[in-house]
Scaffold this motif. Structure first.
Motif: not given
Length: 582
Positions: A310-324
């Motif tokens: 969960v932590t890895i997936s949510a981290t990917f989500g945070i960084l990806s959507t914030a960047g986009i």
């Protein structure tokens, strides 16, 4: 195997016509034709004073041939559920945490969740019974109806909402394949309905896909959950890598919001409880998953992969959507919105193919989550609420139609208070899980008498309690949900709740769990319930009831004085746990 002949088909058709004619010959015959298989027929020693109206094959312990889930299956099952939590980080940032605080809080909340899941798995993995049967043992033959019925209603709502989420990824796929031909489908549905024609098409496709899985009980879905666990990995990683390349790693856009006037400490507590609320249903549902395990440990320790996934997936989500969001000037967090935005900027054939694959894997992920968290739970609940007429598979079909009937798009479009309620109801589930765990480990010492779970009469020495209700459990439940309840009501828009009430709500899941857990044990120590007294009088040790069952003994031999016969072979069986995988 010989192929069916024309005469064999004719014989089956004639038999079917005869059955239909008999079913409609009278009202009594019609009711009998609707009933599920009577598993009590010919059974003389396995159950004590059982009533066929209170049982069916899905309420009874899972037989050995249906215990098909091994450790690898559970690891992939929980990994697949956990690795799709792309949007969880947005909740944490919305509460007021920075991106790195959100990641830490997500891990803490999911670690607590995993530990609770491990403990709530034990009863089902040992006795191979689902949540409804465990509820009977804990809350009483009649008291269980409230806890099972409430979960069934919520399962219908969440099933529909997950259908709508999956439909969003089906829309991604249809747009990737048909482009503007799909995107420009004219809308013929009124705006007040909360859904467009093209979204209704996607919803209907995803809804139809679910029907295939209605024909299979969980023990036959092992390979599907294997597939789901593997396929979600490349989608999440692939989208993350694309976002990092597209933004050149610049992810500093809006990674901290402030939506509540609270100190960092209370914001963190609120976020931890939000993370626990995200998995509250899954914690309570553990018996419905663990009952299919081959060995006791298989279902228990697999959950420890969950905090990391969960932590890895949510981290990917945070960084990806914030960047986009920063590069393209957007404000989105859901993966389907992200895939749509990517196609807006890259509409070539290669990009569309990649978007299709990513959307497909996320669709499979949501499908698996919906089956595991909602379809299976509703099927189990329905099998207990109406055991003579509904089994698990019939329950699957019922929830399919009910989830369509509630129009989940309407809920999401216009009922913001109701969706807030769904997000906060985890505190109700916390008390249920707390009492189940406290009862098994501290009150009954792991002794569940499965032979008595189907006897609603006063002769039930274990689970009749007080007129079918475990009063001690009800008191602990009510007190557990009462403390954070004012703050919960305030979150729905009620006025007049002070800061203390809101702070108790920020403690939500943890407060409800700890309160009900401690209070139930304390009450039972001072005021033992009938089942607890029976176990004390018999002098049973840890899980001795399961030892008798595992040795092939009659699990609960009827005895006029105690209702349970303690086999002399139980004493001194030191190697039994080892041989049975405990």
């Amino acid at each position: 195997m010989p192929f069916p002949t024309k005469s064999s088909y004719s014989a089956k058709a004639a038999q079917t016509r005869e059955s239909l004619a008999n079913a409609f010959s009278s009202w009594e015959n019609f009711k009998l034709s609707l009933q599920v298989k009577d598993t009590l027929a010919g059974e003389s020693t396995r159950y004590i004073d059982a009533d066929p109206l209170w049982m069916n094959e899905d309420l009874e312990p899972t037989p050995p041939e249906k215990r098909t889930w091994d450790a690898k299956t559970y690891v992939l099952f929980y990994f697949g559920l956990a690795f799709g939590n792309w949007s969880l980080g947005s909740t944490m940032i919305g509460i007021g945490l920075s991106w790195w605080q959100a990641i830490i809080v997500i891990f803490i909340s999911q670690l607590i969740s995993a530990v609770a899941m491990i403990f709530n798995t034990r009863a089902a993995s040992v006795y191979h019974i689902g949540y409804p049967a465990v509820s009977r043992a804990v809350f009483g033959m009649y008291g269980s109806y409230y806890f099972v019925g409430a979960r069934a209603i919520l399962a219908v709502v969440w099933y529909g909402l997950q259908l709508y989420s999956g439909a969003s990824h089906v829309s991604n796929m249809l747009r990737a394949v048909f482009g503007d031909s799909y995107n420009n489908i004219p809308n013929h549905i009124p705006a007040s309905a909360g859904i467009t024609t093209k979204k209704m098409l996607s919803f209907f496709i995803f809804w139809i896909i679910h029907f295939f899985f209605c024909f299979f009980r969980p023990y036959r879905l092992t390979k599907f959950f294997w597939f789901k666990g593997f396929i979600i990995i490349p989608a999440v990683i692939g989208v993350f890598v694309y976002c990092m390349i597209e933004t050149k790693g610049n992810v500093n856009y809006k990674l901290q919001h402030t939506s509540i006037a609270a100190s960092t400490g209370w914001a963190i507590m609120h976020a931890i409880n939000s993370g626990l609320g995200n998995t509250a249903t899954l914690i309570t549902n553990q018996p419905d998953i663990a009952r299919w395990s081959k060995k006791h440990r298989s279902a228990m320790w697999a959950q420890m992969i969950k905090p990391f996934a969960v932590t890895i997936s949510a981290t990917f989500g945070i960084l990806s959507t914030a960047g986009i969001n920063g590069k393209w000037g957007l404000e989105l967090w859901n993966p389907w919105d992200l895939l749509d935005a990517i196609q807006d900027h890259h509409n070539g054939s290669g990009a569309r193919f990649a978007i299709f694959l990513a959307a497909l894997t996320w669709t499979v992920g949501i499908l698996g989550t919906n089956i595991a968290a909602n379809m299976i739970s509703f099927g189990s609940d329905a099998a207990m609420l109406f055991p003579r007429y509904i089994d698990m598979k019939r329950g699957f079909f019922i929830v399919e139609f009910l989830a369509f009937a509630i129009a989940p798009w309407k809920i999401l479009a216009s009922a913001s208070v109701f969706t807030t309620f769904l997000s906060g109801y985890g505190l109700f589930m916390a008390s249920v899980a707390a009492i189940m765990i406290a009862d098994y480990y501290f009150i009954i010492k792991g002794n569940v008498f499965t032979a008595w779970l189907y006897n609603p009469r006063k002769s039930n020495l274990h689970y009749r309690y007080h007129k079918g209700w475990n009063i001690q459990a009800l008191i602990a439940y009510v007190v557990g949900i009462a403390l954070p309840f004012p703050g919960f009501v305030a979150s729905l828009g009620a006025k007049g709740v002070n800061d203390v009430g809101l702070e108790l709500y920020y403690l939500g899941w943890i407060l409800s769990f700890v309160t009900s857990f401690v209070l139930y044990i304390a009450i039972c120590k001072v005021w033992p319930n009938p089942n607890q007294r029976a176990i004390q009088e018999q002098g049973l040790g840890w899980e001795e009831a399961s030892h008798v069952m595992l040795q092939g003994e009659d699990p609960d031999q009827k005895d006029s004085s105690e209702g349970f016969h303690k086999s002399p072979e139980v004493v001194g069986v030191k190697d039994l746990d080892k041989s049975n995988g405990v």
